[in-house]
Every structure is written in structure tokens, then in C-alpha cells.
Design an enzyme around this catalytic site. Structure first.
Site, PDB file in Angstrom:
ATOM      1  N   HIS A   1      43.678  43.005  39.597  1.00 44.79           N
ATOM      2  CA  HIS A   1      44.738  43.069  40.599  1.00 44.79           C
ATOM      3  C   HIS A   1      45.829  42.065  40.220  1.00 44.79           C
ATOM      4  O   HIS A   1      45.572  41.099  39.481  1.00 44.79           O
ATOM      5  CB  HIS A   1      44.191  42.722  41.978  1.00 44.79           C
TER       6      HIS A   1
ATOM      7  N   GLU B   1      47.184  39.648  41.815  1.00 48.36           N
ATOM      8  CA  GLU B   1      46.870  38.262  42.188  1.00 48.36           C
ATOM      9  C   GLU B   1      45.901  37.630  41.205  1.00 48.36           C
ATOM     10  O   GLU B   1      46.067  36.467  40.807  1.00 48.36           O
ATOM     11  CB  GLU B   1      46.241  38.212  43.594  1.00 48.36           C
TER      12      GLU B   1
ATOM     13  N   CYS C   1      40.635  39.228  46.219  1.00 49.92           N
ATOM     14  CA  CYS C   1      41.725  38.321  45.867  1.00 49.92           C
ATOM     15  C   CYS C   1      41.776  37.110  46.792  1.00 49.92           C
ATOM     16  O   CYS C   1      41.993  35.988  46.336  1.00 49.92           O
ATOM     17  CB  CYS C   1      43.042  39.090  45.865  1.00 49.92           C
TER      18      CYS C   1
ATOM     19  N   CYS D   1      43.488  41.813  49.091  1.00 49.37           N
ATOM     20  CA  CYS D   1      42.176  42.328  49.481  1.00 49.37           C
ATOM     21  C   CYS D   1      41.172  41.161  49.546  1.00 49.37           C
ATOM     22  O   CYS D   1      41.496  40.022  49.193  1.00 49.37           O
ATOM     23  CB  CYS D   1      41.708  43.368  48.472  1.00 49.37           C
TER      24      CYS D   1
END
Length: 152
Positions: free
Chosen positions: A55, A57, A88, A85
Site C-alpha cells: 500500500h 503508506e 497501515c 486500512c
């Protein structure tokens, strides 16, 4: 409340979201800033990297850790175009990020209040400040157009 600085860094995160979109990824971008200096950036790459953890992040935190020679990202601010999410947010807690500023809320999987709020679990030994809604409409529009084009 969003500051001029928040808007400036979110613009950079939105540029990275467009980079993800150009690669066929969900358009999410993130930057990590310390003392108003760019430390690291990331954009969604799970499809192209064959890695569900890639992701925006996480990519930004990996780069920041290497740049700072430390997995602790103390006194840093994460700017991300979509509410993070649970994976993260968990990583941000472990990294000791000081503040997270995000654009669009994510009602299905957002872990900072969208679907649930991981920071409300008092078992954590670190929490961070959260600012939401910075450039939310631009991020939301980018995401909506991406998914609309996928459905065609």
C-alpha cells in the site's frame, strides 16, 4: 482543521496517487514529512509488485525507514490520499508516526474512523494525531473515476 502546509503536502500525495493510477493501481499516494521536509513517498503497488502489503503508506514508511536509518519514524507526519486500512494504521503505530493527515474517508476498510478506529483500542502504547478531509473531494473524485473506468 487543514493548514496551508497540509494542503501543500496533500497535493504531492495526490500526484503520487495519479502515478499509481497510471500504473493500473488504485490511485492512492502517500508522503512522509519531517520538519516540513519530504522524507519519503509511496503509491499503491500491490498489483504490480505481487505483494498485498504494498500500500502507499507502507511503501512510504519503508523508504522513510531507510532514509532515516531507523524503523521508528518519530516526529514525522504521514499525508495519504485515502483513510488508511488496519494494516497501515498498525504499521504507523509501530513506527511511532506522530500525525496522519488523510483526504478521503474509507467507510468499508478505513481504520481511523471510517469502518472502525484502531486508535480507540487503549492497548496501544502509541497513538497519533489525525486530521481528515484535506483535499477530500479531489481524492474522492480520482478514486471514483478510476473505479468507474474499471467497471466499463
Amino acid at each position: 482543521m487543514a493548514t496551508e502546509t497540509d494542503i501543500k503536502w496533500m497535493r504531492k500525495a495526490l500526484e503520487l496517487a495519479r502515478k499509481a493510477e497510471a500504473a493500473g493501481e488504485v490511485p492512492v499516494g502517500a508522503v512522509i514529512v519531517k520538519d516540513d521536509q519530504l522524507i519519503a513517498e509511496g503509491w499503491n503497488q500491490p498489483i504490480t509488485s505481487f505483494d498485498a502489503t504494498s500500500h502507499a503508506e507502507i511503501m512510504a514508511m519503508r523508504a522513510a525507514g531507510k532514509k532515516l536509518n531507523n524503523y521508528r519514524l518519530i516526529d514525522t507526519i504521514m499525508y495519504v490520499t485515502l483513510e488508511p486500512c488496519s494494516m497501515c494504521v498498525g504499521a504507523m503505530i509501530h513506527a511511532r508516526v506522530s500525525k496522519v493527515v488523510y483526504a478521503a474517508s474509507e467507510p468499508r476498510t478505513g481504520a481511523l474512523g471510517g469502518a472502525f478506529d484502531l486508535l480507540q483500542a487503549n492497548q496501544h502504547n502509541h497513538v497519533f494525531n489525525v486530521v481528515s478531509g484535506v483535499s477530500a473531494e479531489e481524492s474522492k473524485s480520482l478514486l471514483q473515476s478510476f473505479f468507474q473506468s474499471r467497471r466499463k
